[in-house]
Each structure stands twice: as C-alpha cells, then as structure tokens.
Design a protein around this motif. Sequence first.
Motif, PDB file in Angstrom:
ATOM      1  N   GLY A  70      11.970  13.205  -9.596  1.00 43.50           N
ATOM      2  CA  GLY A  70      12.775  14.421  -9.644  1.00 43.50           C
ATOM      3  C   GLY A  70      12.080  15.570  -8.951  1.00 43.50           C
ATOM      4  O   GLY A  70      11.084  15.400  -8.258  1.00 43.50           O
ATOM      5  N   GLY A  71      12.641  16.750  -9.133  1.00 49.95           N
ATOM      6  CA  GLY A  71      12.038  17.952  -8.570  1.00 49.95           C
ATOM      7  C   GLY A  71      12.207  18.105  -7.078  1.00 49.95           C
ATOM      8  O   GLY A  71      11.404  18.770  -6.419  1.00 49.95           O
ATOM      9  N   HIS A  72      13.256  17.503  -6.518  1.00 53.01           N
ATOM     10  CA  HIS A  72      13.468  17.596  -5.077  1.00 53.01           C
ATOM     11  C   HIS A  72      14.047  18.960  -4.692  1.00 53.01           C
ATOM     12  O   HIS A  72      14.907  19.501  -5.389  1.00 53.01           O
ATOM     13  CB  HIS A  72      14.401  16.487  -4.606  1.00 53.01           C
ATOM     14  N   ALA A  73      13.573  19.479  -3.585  1.00 55.30           N
ATOM     15  CA  ALA A  73      14.042  20.774  -3.096  1.00 55.30           C
ATOM     16  C   ALA A  73      15.517  20.702  -2.736  1.00 55.30           C
ATOM     17  O   ALA A  73      16.001  19.672  -2.268  1.00 55.30           O
ATOM     18  CB  ALA A  73      13.225  21.189  -1.875  1.00 55.30           C
ATOM     19  N   PRO A  74      16.257  21.801  -2.944  1.00 51.28           N
ATOM     20  CA  PRO A  74      17.673  21.823  -2.561  1.00 51.28           C
ATOM     21  C   PRO A  74      17.889  21.418  -1.107  1.00 51.28           C
ATOM     22  O   PRO A  74      18.912  20.814  -0.781  1.00 51.28           O
ATOM     23  CB  PRO A  74      18.073  23.280  -2.813  1.00 51.28           C
ATOM     24  N   GLU A  75      16.932  21.747  -0.226  1.00 56.20           N
ATOM     25  CA  GLU A  75      17.050  21.387   1.186  1.00 56.20           C
ATOM     26  C   GLU A  75      17.160  19.874   1.363  1.00 56.20           C
ATOM     27  O   GLU A  75      17.948  19.383   2.184  1.00 56.20           O
ATOM     28  CB  GLU A  75      15.828  21.913   1.945  1.00 56.20           C
ATOM     29  N   THR A 122       0.809  -1.228   0.000  1.00 57.05           N
ATOM     30  CA  THR A 122       0.000   0.000   0.000  1.00 57.05           C
ATOM     31  C   THR A 122       0.840   1.274   0.000  1.00 57.05           C
ATOM     32  O   THR A 122       0.306   2.348  -0.285  1.00 57.05           O
ATOM     33  CB  THR A 122      -0.948   0.023   1.210  1.00 57.05           C
ATOM     34  N   THR A 123       2.118   1.175   0.328  1.00 53.05           N
ATOM     35  CA  THR A 123       2.987   2.353   0.284  1.00 53.05           C
ATOM     36  C   THR A 123       3.543   2.479  -1.130  1.00 53.05           C
ATOM     37  O   THR A 123       4.464   1.753  -1.523  1.00 53.05           O
ATOM     38  CB  THR A 123       4.123   2.257   1.305  1.00 53.05           C
ATOM     39  N   VAL A 124       2.972   3.390  -1.895  1.00 51.99           N
ATOM     40  CA  VAL A 124       3.360   3.596  -3.288  1.00 51.99           C
ATOM     41  C   VAL A 124       4.275   4.813  -3.369  1.00 51.99           C
ATOM     42  O   VAL A 124       3.941   5.892  -2.864  1.00 51.99           O
ATOM     43  CB  VAL A 124       2.112   3.815  -4.171  1.00 51.99           C
ATOM     44  N   LEU A 125       5.427   4.642  -3.965  1.00 50.86           N
ATOM     45  CA  LEU A 125       6.380   5.739  -4.077  1.00 50.86           C
ATOM     46  C   LEU A 125       5.864   6.787  -5.052  1.00 50.86           C
ATOM     47  O   LEU A 125       5.319   6.469  -6.111  1.00 50.86           O
ATOM     48  CB  LEU A 125       7.739   5.214  -4.538  1.00 50.86           C
ATOM     49  N   ARG A 126       6.057   8.052  -4.676  1.00 54.12           N
ATOM     50  CA  ARG A 126       5.598   9.175  -5.475  1.00 54.12           C
ATOM     51  C   ARG A 126       6.772  10.039  -5.906  1.00 54.12           C
ATOM     52  O   ARG A 126       7.803  10.088  -5.224  1.00 54.12           O
ATOM     53  CB  ARG A 126       4.609  10.030  -4.672  1.00 54.12           C
ATOM     54  N   ASP A 127       6.585  10.727  -7.003  1.00 55.85           N
ATOM     55  CA  ASP A 127       7.596  11.668  -7.466  1.00 55.85           C
ATOM     56  C   ASP A 127       7.871  12.696  -6.364  1.00 55.85           C
ATOM     57  O   ASP A 127       6.942  13.293  -5.815  1.00 55.85           O
ATOM     58  CB  ASP A 127       7.095  12.378  -8.717  1.00 55.85           C
ATOM     59  N   GLY A 128       9.131  12.865  -6.010  1.00 59.35           N
ATOM     60  CA  GLY A 128       9.505  13.807  -4.963  1.00 59.35           C
ATOM     61  C   GLY A 128       9.755  13.180  -3.618  1.00 59.35           C
ATOM     62  O   GLY A 128      10.259  13.845  -2.699  1.00 59.35           O
TER      63      GLY A 128
END
Length: 280
Positions: free
Chosen positions: A115-120, A83-89
């Motif tokens: 992709g689209g991960h914050a620099p933090e 049930t834990t489905v990985l999501r973009d980000g």
Amino acid sequence: MVEIKTPEQIAKMREAGLVVARIHEACRAAAVPGATTKDLDDIARKVLAEHGAKSNFLGYGGFPATICTSVNDVVVHGIPDTTTVLRDGDIISIDAGAVIEGWHGDAALTVFVGGGHAPELLELSRVTEESMWAGIAAVKQGNRLVDISKAIEGYIRRQPRPSGGKYGIIQDYGGHGIGSEMHMDPHLLNYVDRKRGRGPRLVPGFCIAIEPMVSLGTPRTHVLADEWTVKTDDGSWSSHWEHSVALTEEGPLVLTAFDGGRAKLAEYGITTAPDPCAGS
C-alpha cells in the motif's frame, strides 16, 4: 497477411484466454511484499498445468520463463528470478499467456504491491487501463486498425497528470495480432503514425492483443544486457495493461477477461458477443 478466425477457433482462443485470466487472478493475490518474481512464475506454471494448457512465453525466442514480471521502471519483458523481491510500494506488470490446442491467449495487468502508493502511480495505472478499454471499444466492423490506435492515444492525451506534464506513450512496443501464433500481423501502435496508413479493415474473425504501455516520463526505452528486460531511459515508472480481443458477427469478445468484457464495454454502450465458454 491478417489471420481471420472461424467461430470454432475463437472458442479455443477463449479457452486459452480464460486460463490467462486465472493466472492473473492467482498472481495478483500472490504479489505481496516479500514475494519474489520467481514465486509468481511458479504459480503461473501451476495454473497452466491444472488446466491442461501450455506456456506460449517459455522458450519464445529463448525467453526463459512462463510469465514476464516487470517492476517499476521496467516496461515489459522482465524475467522472473529469485533475487527480485517485491517491496511495499512497488508496481509490477504481470504479462501472461497460454496455448490450448494451438490457439493462443495473451494479457497483462499492473498490480500494486502492498500500500501507500502515490496518487500519481494510481492515476498512471488507471489511465493506462482505461486507454486499453477505449481501444477495445474501437474494435468494430468497418473500423480500421488505426482507429484502435487513435482511441488509445486520444484517451491518454486527454488525461491531465496530477503533477503536470504529459504521459509518455512507449514508442517501440505495442499490440499485435494473435491466434495460431502469439505474435502475428498486424502490429498495433498505441499512437497514430500517419506514415503507416490506416491499416486493415476490422472484420469478423479479426483478433488483436491491445496493450498500451505508459510511463510517467519519457516514451523512450532501452534493453538490458539480458536482451529482454526493457526499461525507460529516464528511470520513470510505467504501467502496462493488455487484453486479447476477438471481433465476431455479434460484436467484440474480450477473450482474456472473465466476463468477456461485458461490464466495461457496457460503459461504452457496446454489447459483447455471446461467450462460447459460458458456464465453464
């Protein structure tokens, strides 16, 4: 008591460590949007079977899976499921282990999903991973256990957060001895606690799993009702990196890295020990 290994025993741990590296390689490639954490567990089982290794996670204290999959604000010990489905980000810590002829390997890495991960977040993972390598570089003859803790904490404390504030060094979990069991003495804190003293002296045959866990907020955590999943108290996301390391007469050997740690430790001016599994 700290278990001191012979060169032959370290060679077996290196075999197990290479299986762990292969699990990580396969799971990293499969950690894409739409995959479930159970998909990653199935991949780990397959890699173990292909290399004649056993899982040291499955059944440990009742743990029901082959790897730990800890997503976003889960620090460690997340249980794979359908049930834990990985999501973009998303970010996910994949913690894996293997046993060959009774000798253990254990390592973890943080993977960015999509992709689209914050620099933090990118910086959080970088700081956590580099603090691990700072700790590994402190695995030297004559040093004490606390020197590893000091190196990890010192690196993290010197890094500025892009958004300000301080990183949270998770308090209740840390590294551990490894060898004929997955978790053995000594326990390794990722920060210095002067009440604990300096710890044992590092000598050839000493093996340790070094695993910093760092959050974007609090260092405090709680365990969910499943009695395994560990989350940050404030919901801040966290990163987790780990390698198993052996100290030999010729220097350190990172048992769970394909190159034995050669490339990263060269940045510290450290030559790694000869690899007993070179060419395998």
